[in-house]
Design a protein around this motif. Structure first.
Motif, short mmCIF file in Angstrom:
data_model
loop_
_atom_site.label_atom_id
_atom_site.label_comp_id
_atom_site.label_asym_id
_atom_site.label_seq_id
_atom_site.Cartn_x
_atom_site.Cartn_y
_atom_site.Cartn_z
N VAL A 69 -5.73 -13.31 -0.75
CA VAL A 69 -5.70 -12.57 -2.01
C VAL A 69 -4.71 -11.41 -1.90
CG1 VAL A 69 -7.69 -11.09 -1.43
CG2 VAL A 69 -7.08 -11.48 -3.82
N ASN A 70 -3.86 -11.31 -2.92
CA ASN A 70 -2.84 -10.27 -3.01
C ASN A 70 -3.00 -9.53 -4.33
OD1 ASN A 70 -0.38 -11.25 -0.94
ND2 ASN A 70 -1.69 -12.89 -1.67
N LEU A 71 -2.53 -8.30 -4.35
CA LEU A 71 -2.50 -7.52 -5.58
C LEU A 71 -1.04 -7.33 -5.98
CD1 LEU A 71 -4.50 -6.06 -7.46
CD2 LEU A 71 -3.95 -3.97 -6.22
N VAL A 72 -0.69 -7.80 -7.17
CA VAL A 72 0.67 -7.68 -7.68
C VAL A 72 0.96 -6.20 -7.92
CG1 VAL A 72 2.22 -8.30 -9.58
CG2 VAL A 72 0.60 -9.98 -8.68
N THR A 73 2.20 -5.78 -7.58
CA THR A 73 2.49 -4.35 -7.57
C THR A 73 3.54 -3.88 -8.56
OG1 THR A 73 4.11 -4.68 -5.82
CG2 THR A 73 1.86 -4.11 -5.15
N GLN A 74 4.30 -4.80 -9.17
CA GLN A 74 5.36 -4.35 -10.07
C GLN A 74 5.20 -4.96 -11.45
OE1 GLN A 74 9.28 -3.84 -8.59
NE2 GLN A 74 8.59 -3.75 -6.47
N GLY A 75 6.21 -4.83 -12.29
CA GLY A 75 6.12 -5.29 -13.66
C GLY A 75 6.38 -6.77 -13.81
N VAL A 76 6.20 -7.25 -15.03
CA VAL A 76 6.40 -8.66 -15.35
C VAL A 76 7.81 -9.09 -14.95
CG1 VAL A 76 6.52 -10.33 -17.23
CG2 VAL A 76 4.71 -8.61 -17.21
#
Length: 194
Positions: A69-76
């Protein structure tokens, strides 16, 4: 920056009537630029689409019959995320032990595959926005900034020298080698907010 700031935060997943999770004690950053180890480096595809979503989205991918599991850190449109490598178990510990098939608390969430097994995370959570979900929560907790160590990431074959792995020094739930710590690996963040 996000990989460091996630350390000491609480990450929990509501599964079958119980919150499962704990304090994040180890992370790895995967960058959108000049990082061939990042899943986003190969471009947007069906299997990594959530990595290109809004910050706060979960990117869950399979590896060796397990999940990470990862957490996305930037914009679309920017494929960048932080892998959650280890959690100090706090909530739903007995259930997580059953899910992992062990009574050894250190073997519950001391690695990315263990976390997903313990917290019952699979591809169903891929693409979930933790800031809006009723089944996920991410909250600030312990200030550990003075106890953070940075090393190269582990378990990868590309960009192996980048110092993008971060962990809480001395925490007993961090994966990897004890010699990477400056003090004995016996400490815990505790049960603040339990």
């Amino acid at each position: 920056m996000v990989a460091r700031e996630l350390l000491g935060c609480a990450l929990v997943h509501f599964h079958h009537g119980e919150w499962l999770g704990g304090w994040i004690v180890e992370t790895e950053a995967y960058l959108a630029i000049d990082d061939p180890a990042c899943h986003g480096a190969r471009g947007l595809g069906r299997s990594n689409a959530s990595m290109f979503a809004d910050a706060g989205t979960l990117y869950v991918y399979p590896i060796h019959a397990k999940f990470c599991v990862n957490l996305v850190t930037q914009g679309v449109g920017i494929g960048s995320a932080v892998l959650i490598r280890a959690i100090e178990p706090v909530w739903g510990v007995e259930v997580m032990k059953q899910n992992r098939g062990t009574n050894d608390s250190r073997r519950i969430t001391s690695g990315p595959g263990m976390i997903c097994s313990a917290m019952q995370v699979d591809r169903i959570s891929d693409g979930v926005d933790v800031t809006r979900s009723n089944e996920w929560a991410l909250h600030s907790g312990h200030d550990v900034i003075d106890d953070v160590i940075a090393t190269p990431r582990i378990g990868i074959s590309q960009a192996v020298d980048l110092p993008l792995r971060f962990f809480v020094d001395g925490n007993r739930y961090v994966s990897g080698l004890a010699r990477e710590h400056t003090r004995p690996r016996r400490e815990q963040l505790g049960t603040l907010g339990e």
